[in-house]
Design an enzyme around this catalytic site. Sequence first.
Site, mmCIF file in Angstrom:
data_model
loop_
_atom_site.group_PDB
_atom_site.id
_atom_site.type_symbol
_atom_site.label_atom_id
_atom_site.label_comp_id
_atom_site.label_asym_id
_atom_site.label_seq_id
_atom_site.Cartn_x
_atom_site.Cartn_y
_atom_site.Cartn_z
ATOM 1 N N GLY A 1 6.941 -15.861 2.140
ATOM 2 C CA GLY A 1 6.389 -14.712 2.839
ATOM 3 C C GLY A 1 7.158 -13.460 2.487
ATOM 4 O O GLY A 1 8.158 -13.509 1.766
ATOM 5 N N CYS A 2 6.676 -12.345 2.978
ATOM 6 C CA CYS A 2 7.340 -11.065 2.715
ATOM 7 C C CYS A 2 7.135 -10.171 3.923
ATOM 8 O O CYS A 2 6.008 -10.036 4.420
ATOM 9 C CB CYS A 2 6.756 -10.411 1.463
ATOM 10 S SG CYS A 2 7.477 -8.786 1.093
ATOM 11 N N HIS B 1 13.276 -12.588 -5.097
ATOM 12 C CA HIS B 1 12.316 -11.841 -4.290
ATOM 13 C C HIS B 1 12.775 -10.407 -4.082
ATOM 14 O O HIS B 1 11.998 -9.458 -4.253
ATOM 15 C CB HIS B 1 12.152 -12.559 -2.944
ATOM 16 C CG HIS B 1 11.162 -11.938 -2.019
ATOM 17 N ND1 HIS B 1 9.998 -12.572 -1.642
ATOM 18 C CD2 HIS B 1 11.155 -10.744 -1.366
ATOM 19 C CE1 HIS B 1 9.323 -11.795 -0.810
ATOM 20 N NE2 HIS B 1 10.003 -10.681 -0.626
ATOM 21 N N GLU B 2 14.062 -10.232 -3.727
ATOM 22 C CA GLU B 2 14.565 -8.887 -3.420
ATOM 23 C C GLU B 2 14.719 -8.038 -4.682
ATOM 24 O O GLU B 2 14.411 -6.842 -4.670
ATOM 25 C CB GLU B 2 15.886 -8.976 -2.660
ATOM 26 C CG GLU B 2 15.814 -9.725 -1.338
ATOM 27 C CD GLU B 2 14.684 -9.267 -0.431
ATOM 28 O OE1 GLU B 2 14.293 -8.082 -0.495
ATOM 29 O OE2 GLU B 2 14.175 -10.094 0.341
ATOM 30 N N PRO C 1 6.072 -22.208 -0.392
ATOM 31 C CA PRO C 1 5.506 -21.087 0.369
ATOM 32 C C PRO C 1 6.536 -19.976 0.533
ATOM 33 O O PRO C 1 7.723 -20.238 0.761
ATOM 34 C CB PRO C 1 5.165 -21.722 1.728
ATOM 35 C CG PRO C 1 5.040 -23.179 1.459
ATOM 36 C CD PRO C 1 6.034 -23.471 0.368
ATOM 37 N N GLY D 1 0.842 -1.203 0.000
ATOM 38 C CA GLY D 1 0.000 0.000 0.000
ATOM 39 C C GLY D 1 0.870 1.244 0.000
ATOM 40 O O GLY D 1 0.470 2.282 -0.540
ATOM 41 N N HIS E 1 11.514 -6.535 -5.690
ATOM 42 C CA HIS E 1 11.177 -5.312 -4.942
ATOM 43 C C HIS E 1 11.752 -4.065 -5.622
ATOM 44 O O HIS E 1 11.133 -2.999 -5.582
ATOM 45 C CB HIS E 1 11.711 -5.394 -3.512
ATOM 46 C CG HIS E 1 10.788 -6.078 -2.549
ATOM 47 N ND1 HIS E 1 9.490 -5.664 -2.338
ATOM 48 C CD2 HIS E 1 10.976 -7.146 -1.738
ATOM 49 C CE1 HIS E 1 8.924 -6.447 -1.432
ATOM 50 N NE2 HIS E 1 9.790 -7.355 -1.055
#
Length: 203
Positions: free
Chosen positions: A120-121, A163-164, A118, A20, A167
């Site tokens: 997460g973040c 993942h990073e 699985p 968000g 971002h």
Amino acid sequence: MSRELTARTTPPYNHFTQIGDPVLRQRAVEVEDDRIDSNEINDIVEQMVNVLRHYDCVGVAAPQLGVPLRIIVMEFREGKRELIPPAIYEQRKMATLPLTVFINPKLEIIGDVKHTHPEGCMSVRGFSAHVPRYDRVRVTGIGKLGTPAQLELEGWSARIAQHEVDHLNGIVCIDRMDVSTFTCVTWEQINAAGGRAVIPFDK
């Protein structure tokens, strides 16, 4: 390197930005050559390492601390092996990853195999989902704190890198997830507490 974290309301934060926050949806900008060894960038890197270790997680990208720059920090410490069931550790191809810091990283996929596990973040706190990732990658960039300019990673370490770097491009793991597996990781505690439970955003 490590220092006590206290609340701060300006970047680089001592906490993880949450989905968000617009900083997580913009493409981070490259660190200019004349800033790479500046006190400013060194301080941001130090803060990233501190937050990574304070929250005992495995990766952090600068946008997660409110800084829209292309910097990532990764570490999978040996002690985590004791916290993870051996079968899961082996199945997900987890391995120790020493402290790794890249400025302006570029990620190259070097294998066709994908695994779905699985994931997460810290910026989607309290939730996880199954996410497919490539098994082998190469990361190149400007290494800091002893990191080489090029590193080949596989298994869980390759997952962390993907993942990073996502971002840095405004991509969050929920963009790549199997939506049917999206899960609140504390759902059992919430039920047991009759709904009187919270997801903590600090530690």
